[in-house]
Write a protein that holds these residues in place. Structure first.
Motif, PDB file in Angstrom:
ATOM      1  N   TRP A 182      24.938  63.800  61.918  1.00 48.61           N
ATOM      2  CA  TRP A 182      24.649  63.023  63.117  1.00 48.61           C
ATOM      3  C   TRP A 182      25.345  61.658  63.087  1.00 48.61           C
ATOM      4  N   ILE A 183      25.617  61.129  61.880  1.00 52.02           N
ATOM      5  CA  ILE A 183      26.264  59.816  61.771  1.00 52.02           C
ATOM      6  C   ILE A 183      27.682  59.884  62.332  1.00 52.02           C
ATOM      7  N   SER A 184      28.439  60.936  61.951  1.00 52.15           N
ATOM      8  CA  SER A 184      29.803  61.069  62.474  1.00 52.15           C
ATOM      9  C   SER A 184      29.784  61.348  63.975  1.00 52.15           C
ATOM     10  N   GLU A 185      28.777  62.108  64.438  1.00 47.36           N
ATOM     11  CA  GLU A 185      28.649  62.362  65.875  1.00 47.36           C
ATOM     12  C   GLU A 185      28.364  61.064  66.637  1.00 47.36           C
ATOM     13  N   LEU A 186      27.544  60.220  66.040  1.00 46.04           N
ATOM     14  CA  LEU A 186      27.216  58.935  66.653  1.00 46.04           C
ATOM     15  C   LEU A 186      28.448  58.040  66.713  1.00 46.04           C
ATOM     16  N   LYS A 187      29.200  58.004  65.629  1.00 51.51           N
ATOM     17  CA  LYS A 187      30.416  57.185  65.593  1.00 51.51           C
ATOM     18  C   LYS A 187      31.429  57.659  66.634  1.00 51.51           C
ATOM     19  N   THR A 188      31.579  58.982  66.752  1.00 56.40           N
ATOM     20  CA  THR A 188      32.525  59.531  67.733  1.00 56.40           C
ATOM     21  C   THR A 188      32.120  59.158  69.153  1.00 56.40           C
ATOM     22  N   ALA A 189      30.832  59.256  69.449  1.00 60.59           N
ATOM     23  CA  ALA A 189      30.338  58.886  70.780  1.00 60.59           C
ATOM     24  C   ALA A 189      30.543  57.398  71.032  1.00 60.59           C
ATOM     25  N   ASP A 194      30.783  57.179  74.976  1.00 59.90           N
ATOM     26  CA  ASP A 194      30.047  58.282  75.606  1.00 59.90           C
ATOM     27  C   ASP A 194      28.547  58.017  75.482  1.00 59.90           C
ATOM     28  N   GLU A 195      28.022  57.178  76.346  1.00 60.91           N
ATOM     29  CA  GLU A 195      26.632  56.714  76.236  1.00 60.91           C
ATOM     30  C   GLU A 195      25.602  57.777  76.593  1.00 60.91           C
ATOM     31  N   ASP A 196      26.006  58.795  77.315  1.00 59.50           N
ATOM     32  CA  ASP A 196      25.048  59.803  77.771  1.00 59.50           C
ATOM     33  C   ASP A 196      24.881  60.968  76.793  1.00 59.50           C
ATOM     34  N   LYS A 197      25.685  61.003  75.757  1.00 59.40           N
ATOM     35  CA  LYS A 197      25.599  62.099  74.788  1.00 59.40           C
ATOM     36  C   LYS A 197      24.265  62.060  74.057  1.00 59.40           C
ATOM     37  N   GLU A 198      23.781  63.232  73.687  1.00 52.41           N
ATOM     38  CA  GLU A 198      22.541  63.338  72.923  1.00 52.41           C
ATOM     39  C   GLU A 198      22.818  63.991  71.580  1.00 52.41           C
ATOM     40  N   ILE A 199      22.123  63.524  70.553  1.00 54.50           N
ATOM     41  CA  ILE A 199      22.257  64.117  69.222  1.00 54.50           C
ATOM     42  C   ILE A 199      20.870  64.369  68.643  1.00 54.50           C
ATOM     43  N   GLU A 200      20.827  65.340  67.737  1.00 58.27           N
ATOM     44  CA  GLU A 200      19.555  65.700  67.109  1.00 58.27           C
ATOM     45  C   GLU A 200      19.492  65.140  65.700  1.00 58.27           C
ATOM     46  N   ILE A 201      18.397  64.428  65.405  1.00 57.79           N
ATOM     47  CA  ILE A 201      18.163  63.878  64.072  1.00 57.79           C
ATOM     48  C   ILE A 201      16.765  64.279  63.626  1.00 57.79           C
ATOM     49  N   LYS A 207      19.178  59.859  72.619  1.00 54.18           N
ATOM     50  CA  LYS A 207      20.346  59.457  73.403  1.00 54.18           C
ATOM     51  C   LYS A 207      21.156  58.497  72.538  1.00 54.18           C
ATOM     52  N   VAL A 208      22.453  58.752  72.404  1.00 57.48           N
ATOM     53  CA  VAL A 208      23.255  57.977  71.453  1.00 57.48           C
ATOM     54  C   VAL A 208      23.267  56.483  71.775  1.00 57.48           C
ATOM     55  N   SER A 209      23.214  56.138  73.048  1.00 59.46           N
ATOM     56  CA  SER A 209      23.251  54.717  73.406  1.00 59.46           C
ATOM     57  C   SER A 209      22.069  53.954  72.840  1.00 59.46           C
ATOM     58  N   ASP A 210      20.953  54.664  72.562  1.00 62.40           N
ATOM     59  CA  ASP A 210      19.780  54.016  71.967  1.00 62.40           C
ATOM     60  C   ASP A 210      19.977  53.757  70.478  1.00 62.40           C
ATOM     61  N   LEU A 211      21.046  54.337  69.906  1.00 62.09           N
ATOM     62  CA  LEU A 211      21.302  54.184  68.471  1.00 62.09           C
ATOM     63  C   LEU A 211      22.563  53.373  68.183  1.00 62.09           C
ATOM     64  N   PHE A 212      23.247  52.923  69.235  1.00 59.81           N
ATOM     65  CA  PHE A 212      24.483  52.172  69.033  1.00 59.81           C
ATOM     66  C   PHE A 212      24.256  50.878  68.258  1.00 59.81           C
ATOM     67  N   TYR A 213      23.014  50.390  68.235  1.00 57.61           N
ATOM     68  CA  TYR A 213      22.715  49.160  67.500  1.00 57.61           C
ATOM     69  C   TYR A 213      22.929  49.334  65.992  1.00 57.61           C
ATOM     70  N   LEU A 214      22.997  50.587  65.546  1.00 57.38           N
ATOM     71  CA  LEU A 214      23.212  50.870  64.128  1.00 57.38           C
ATOM     72  C   LEU A 214      24.687  50.750  63.723  1.00 57.38           C
ATOM     73  N   LEU A 215      25.554  50.576  64.713  1.00 55.34           N
ATOM     74  CA  LEU A 215      26.989  50.559  64.456  1.00 55.34           C
ATOM     75  C   LEU A 215      27.597  49.199  64.775  1.00 55.34           C
ATOM     76  N   LYS A 216      28.670  48.896  64.080  1.00 48.47           N
ATOM     77  CA  LYS A 216      29.413  47.662  64.324  1.00 48.47           C
ATOM     78  C   LYS A 216      30.906  47.976  64.307  1.00 48.47           C
ATOM     79  N   ARG A 217      31.617  47.503  65.337  1.00 48.50           N
ATOM     80  CA  ARG A 217      33.061  47.689  65.387  1.00 48.50           C
ATOM     81  C   ARG A 217      33.756  46.537  64.659  1.00 48.50           C
TER      82      ARG A 217
END
Length: 314
Positions: A182-189, A194-201, A207-217
């Motif tokens: 799911w981490i690589s899927e989140l990074k790809t989104a 792609d804010e509307d993509k959903e992933i299973e954890i 919804k991936v946009s709810d998890l974008f706070y875990l990432l930093k560019r």
């Protein structure tokens, strides 16, 4: 990390090798004399970037391909209008009866305009040009993307910006989840916005946009190489558009300030003009390069002093 090395000594014509950390492939900017360039480094060059084909920037091209023939690799060559015909002429001036057609392949990318890049293929032994496509970007591989500006030197002179790919950092300690695909899927989104993509954890769908706070560019390193150009406003506007806030820029500073009239006559820059445009671009570090061959070491110190005074002036 991008690691540039000037391979020319004082009073030699300019050539800059660009190495990429953890990669066996290098890039070469211009083909002037380069006493410090080794055969092994030449054989590792996967792309050559030519600013323009005045003899002091192109004279060592024969020496470069001399050590590439037989590699069986494809080498990319980028340069200004008509670069394909000039390389074709250089290669056809030799006899290649002992070289087979798979010895090497050159892919030449001719910069016609900011949006038009003609791509040609050249192969031994006959070196007949083949136009394969026209594209709207110059160069991109796994490590870098290369942008450019077409400057006026009474001929097109291409300035190049090597942009290292951005990286994405995952804050594992803030997630509270177990590691997984799911981490690589989140990074790809995240990279694709792609804010509307959903992933299973762990059996729950997010919804991936709810998890974008875990990432930093993390912005990639940006290296600029600006060769010969007239000290005019039209060039400066193009430089600002491409090189603003770059990490490091090497810039032509051919003449001393006291030789400004020669600079104007020969469509070159001079010390304080190059320093000022780098200051205006707010680059983090700038280095003056490519000085007149008639200058002594004392003259070069004068150029560097005037350059850095303009660059660092408050």
């Amino acid at each position: 990390m991008i690691q540039p090395e000037i391979k020319s000594l004082l009073r030699e014509d300019i050539s800059i090798l660009i190495k990429i950390a953890n990669s066996g492939k290098h890039y070469l900017c211009d083909c002037g004399e380069a006493s410090l360039l080794t055969v092994k480094e030449v054989q590792s060059v996967s792309a050559v970037f030519i600013s323009h084909t005045h003899i002091d920037h192109f004279s060592n091209f024969d020496g470069i391909f001399r050590h590439q023939i037989g590699s069986r690799e494809r080498v990319v060559i980028c340069g200004p209008k008509n670069i394909h015909h000039q390389i074709e002429s250089r290669l056809k001036s030799y006899t290649w009866n002992l070289i087979d057609e798979k010895a090497i392949e050159y892919e030449i990318r001719e910069i016609v305009s900011p949006e038009e890049i003609n791509v040609y293929i050249l192969r031994p032994p006959h070196w007949n040009l083949e136009l394969v496509k026209t594209q709207n970007f110059l160069f991109e591989d796994e490590q870098v993307k290369v942008e450019f500006a077409i400057l006026d030197h009474k001929t097109d002179s291409i300035a190049y910006l090597f942009r290292e790919k951005d990286s994405i950092t995952f804050h594992e300690e803030a997630s509270g989840f177990k590691k997984g695909k799911w981490i690589s899927e989140l990074k790809t989104a995240f990279e694709n916005n792609d804010e509307d993509k959903e992933i299973e954890i762990e059996t729950t769908v997010y919804k991936v946009s709810d998890l974008f706070y875990l990432l930093k560019r993390n912005q990639g390193y940006r290296l600029g190489v600006i060769m010969d150009h007239a000290a005019i406003e039209e060039n400066y506007e193009k430089i600002k558009a491409v090189f603003s806030e770059a990490n490091l820029v090497y810039i032509e500073s051919f003449y001393k300030d006291s030789d400004q009239e020669l600079a104007k006559l020969n469509y070159h820059s001079f010390a304080s003009a190059s320093g000022k445009i780098m200051k205006d671009c707010q680059v983090k570090e700038a280095v003056p390069i490519h000085f007149s061959r008639r200058y002594t070491e004392t003259d070069v110190i004068e150029v560097e002093t005037a350059f850095y005074k303009a660059f660092r002036e408050n």
